[in-house]
Enzyme design. Structure first.
Site, PDB file in Angstrom:
ATOM      1  CE1 TYR A  53     -24.596  15.651 -17.815  1.00 56.40           C
ATOM      2  CE2 TYR A  53     -24.124  15.201 -20.112  1.00 56.40           C
ATOM      3  CZ  TYR A  53     -23.750  15.730 -18.902  1.00 56.40           C
ATOM      4  OH  TYR A  53     -22.530  16.333 -18.750  1.00 56.40           O
ATOM      5  NE  ARG A  56     -24.217  10.176 -14.021  1.00 52.07           N
ATOM      6  CZ  ARG A  56     -23.943   9.095 -14.803  1.00 52.07           C
ATOM      7  NH1 ARG A  56     -23.665   9.239 -16.066  1.00 52.07           N
ATOM      8  NH2 ARG A  56     -23.958   7.882 -14.302  1.00 52.07           N
ATOM      9  CB  VAL A  88     -26.368  19.189 -12.718  1.00 54.26           C
ATOM     10  CG1 VAL A  88     -25.283  20.086 -13.317  1.00 54.26           C
ATOM     11  CG2 VAL A  88     -25.885  17.748 -12.601  1.00 54.26           C
ATOM     12  CG  HIS A 104     -21.209  23.556 -13.279  1.00 53.40           C
ATOM     13  ND1 HIS A 104     -20.418  22.854 -12.398  1.00 53.40           N
ATOM     14  CD2 HIS A 104     -20.527  24.697 -13.544  1.00 53.40           C
ATOM     15  CE1 HIS A 104     -19.315  23.533 -12.151  1.00 53.40           C
ATOM     16  NE2 HIS A 104     -19.365  24.659 -12.835  1.00 53.40           N
TER      17      HIS A 104
END
Length: 147
Positions: A53, A56, A88, A104
């Protein structure tokens, strides 16, 4: 003022250069969902999930809103617009949309592992040492598979 509800998904952010999850060169390439996006994965190897993440988050920060994001924000001059997104990233907000519901979760937030309502804004990389105000570990504010 008339109301408009818009549902968006990965395709709108793909034009900003963000890979989708299902494309052949998508985000799951090189990863199994079970390794980076489940509660069990976070319990088993939180650093791998955090690293996934963090990447991301870096990619989303480097992306810019595209014409579609800006057009939806522009609609707010004429309508009451509610965007419901599966994404997201924060490209809708950065384009100027003021009412965005993220189904999400959001890359720009972390939440407590002890209290899912304890959500904090987050910029930059997360580490496994990051804690909430009560000393509990933090996790990405993402809805994992199985939740």
């Amino acid at each position: 003022m008339q109301k408009i509800v818009v549902l968006t998904g990965a395709g709108i952010s793909a034009d900003s250069g963000l890979r989708t999850f299902r494309d052949t060169d998508g985000l799951w390439e090189g990863y199994k969902v079970e390794e980076v996006c489940t509660p069990e994965a976070f319990a088993r190897n939180p650093q791998l999930v955090i690293d996934f993440y963090n990447e991301r988050r870096r990619q989303a920060r480097a992306a810019e809103p595209n014409a579609a994001h800006r057009a939806l924000a522009e609609l707010e001059k004429y309508y009451q617009v509610q965007i419901v997104t599966q994404n997201v990233d924060d490209l809708h907000e950065r384009a100027g949309s003021s009412s965005v519901l993220h189904l999400h979760g959001e890359l720009g937030k972390l939440r407590s592992t002890a209290d899912e309502t304890d959500i904090i804004p987050w910029q930059g990389d997360q580490t496994a040492a990051d804690r909430d105000r009560h000393g509990n570990p933090l996790r990405p504010h993402i809805v994992f598979f199985g939740e």
